[in-house]
Design a protein around this motif. Sequence first.
Motif, short mmCIF file in Angstrom:
data_model
loop_
_atom_site.label_atom_id
_atom_site.label_comp_id
_atom_site.label_asym_id
_atom_site.label_seq_id
_atom_site.Cartn_x
_atom_site.Cartn_y
_atom_site.Cartn_z
N ILE A 63 0.86 -1.19 0.00
CA ILE A 63 0.00 0.00 0.00
C ILE A 63 0.89 1.23 0.00
O ILE A 63 1.75 1.39 0.88
CB ILE A 63 -0.92 0.03 1.23
CG1 ILE A 63 -1.84 -1.21 1.24
CG2 ILE A 63 -1.76 1.31 1.25
CD1 ILE A 63 -2.69 -1.32 2.49
N TYR A 75 -10.64 5.16 -4.99
CA TYR A 75 -10.84 4.00 -4.12
C TYR A 75 -12.18 4.06 -3.39
O TYR A 75 -12.81 3.03 -3.16
CB TYR A 75 -9.69 3.88 -3.12
CG TYR A 75 -8.41 3.40 -3.75
CD1 TYR A 75 -8.20 2.06 -4.03
CD2 TYR A 75 -7.40 4.30 -4.10
CE1 TYR A 75 -7.03 1.62 -4.62
CE2 TYR A 75 -6.23 3.87 -4.70
CZ TYR A 75 -6.06 2.53 -4.95
OH TYR A 75 -4.90 2.09 -5.55
N ASN A 128 -14.87 1.14 -3.90
CA ASN A 128 -15.31 0.33 -2.77
C ASN A 128 -16.82 0.42 -2.54
O ASN A 128 -17.45 -0.55 -2.12
CB ASN A 128 -14.57 0.74 -1.50
CG ASN A 128 -13.10 0.38 -1.54
OD1 ASN A 128 -12.71 -0.56 -2.23
ND2 ASN A 128 -12.28 1.10 -0.80
N GLU A 156 -13.11 -4.76 -1.36
CA GLU A 156 -12.65 -3.65 -0.53
C GLU A 156 -11.16 -3.48 -0.71
O GLU A 156 -10.36 -4.32 -0.28
CB GLU A 156 -12.99 -3.93 0.93
CG GLU A 156 -12.78 -2.75 1.86
CD GLU A 156 -13.83 -1.65 1.70
OE1 GLU A 156 -13.53 -0.50 2.06
OE2 GLU A 156 -14.94 -1.97 1.24
N GLU A 165 -7.81 -1.05 -0.07
CA GLU A 165 -7.29 0.05 0.72
C GLU A 165 -6.76 1.15 -0.21
O GLU A 165 -6.24 0.86 -1.28
CB GLU A 165 -6.17 -0.41 1.65
CG GLU A 165 -6.60 -1.41 2.70
CD GLU A 165 -6.40 -2.85 2.27
OE1 GLU A 165 -6.50 -3.10 1.05
OE2 GLU A 165 -6.15 -3.72 3.13
N THR A 166 -6.90 2.39 0.21
CA THR A 166 -6.39 3.51 -0.58
C THR A 166 -4.89 3.37 -0.75
O THR A 166 -4.15 3.18 0.22
CB THR A 166 -6.70 4.84 0.12
OG1 THR A 166 -8.12 4.99 0.25
CG2 THR A 166 -6.15 6.03 -0.68
N THR A 218 -3.49 0.96 -2.73
CA THR A 218 -3.12 -0.41 -3.10
C THR A 218 -2.40 -0.40 -4.45
O THR A 218 -2.88 0.17 -5.42
CB THR A 218 -4.36 -1.31 -3.18
OG1 THR A 218 -5.01 -1.32 -1.91
CG2 THR A 218 -3.97 -2.74 -3.55
N SER A 278 -0.56 -6.98 4.27
CA SER A 278 -0.23 -5.73 3.58
C SER A 278 0.99 -5.07 4.19
O SER A 278 1.21 -5.13 5.40
CB SER A 278 -1.42 -4.76 3.62
OG SER A 278 -1.70 -4.38 4.96
#
Length: 312
Positions: free
Chosen positions: A121, A140, A144, A150, A152-153, A155, A192
């Motif tokens: 990320i 994002y 989503n 979903e 994550e901002t 990614t 992540s």
Amino acid sequence: MNKLVSIIIPAFNEAENIPVICTEIVSIFKDLPYNYELIIVADGCTDNTLEVINQLAITNTHILFIEFSRNFGHQLALKAGLDHASGECAISLDCDMQHPPELIPKLLEKWEEGYEVVYTIRKEDKKLPLTKRITSKLFYKILNSLSNVELETGTADFRLLDKKVVLVIRNFMETEPFLRGLFKWVGFKQYSIKYAATERFHGKSKYNADKMIRFALEGVTSFSVKPLYGAIYLGFLFSVLSLIYIPYVLYAIHTGKGVSGWASTIMTIVFFGGLQLIILGIIGIYIGKMFIQSKHRPNYIIRSTNIQKTTV
């Protein structure tokens, strides 16, 4: 015997960046207890990227390449790399050095701990223009809210996949794959890691505003039919709102006053006309996807490669 790790790098006109990223990866693996293969996918390059790769491959047998017959896009270049990877795991990253290769040992460490998908990320870069940061977050957020995955901002396409995940992804034959969503959708044990993006070594990003919008539309329509439901809800909403206008019309008829307001009438017609075109466009995207998919054309065409065989 040391485990084999496949490194996958999509490249579109990256002749200046290829030697740098290759040198960096070779240096990193000198200190790691792994064998490696470096697969560079030349995605319809129009510069001398392929010549540079060939020269590097002569002196380093770890360097392999796949040359597309034309530009098929970043996502299909990644898919081709996964289709031809022979390693116990595969790591994908861009060749512009914004995905820091020095993070590879950390990805492998988490893989050895039992994680089957180790993704990265990107941390927010305060140096980027405010509009760029806002549109990235908006991308994002919309994705989503409208899709069934979903993300994550931040990614990124810098990730490690265990071989069992790679084998699953090979079975996907979508013509416009949204791999970030697919890797999240398939599940498995995931972890992540956040990283700070470095400056691009050479050249400019190939992702302009038009490509980003297209990328977002592909992401939403690949994983959800929520936009179609949204179109239905909008239709019902404006149908109900139009009923509010009926008392005004009845009042005007009863009092003998004409229903005036040419400008407001035209604006209403234009608004609903535009809304209908948007809804038809949403429906058209889904129909278009089915049309292209039904042709069963190959996702990409390989013009040349020095990979001897594909491990299935």
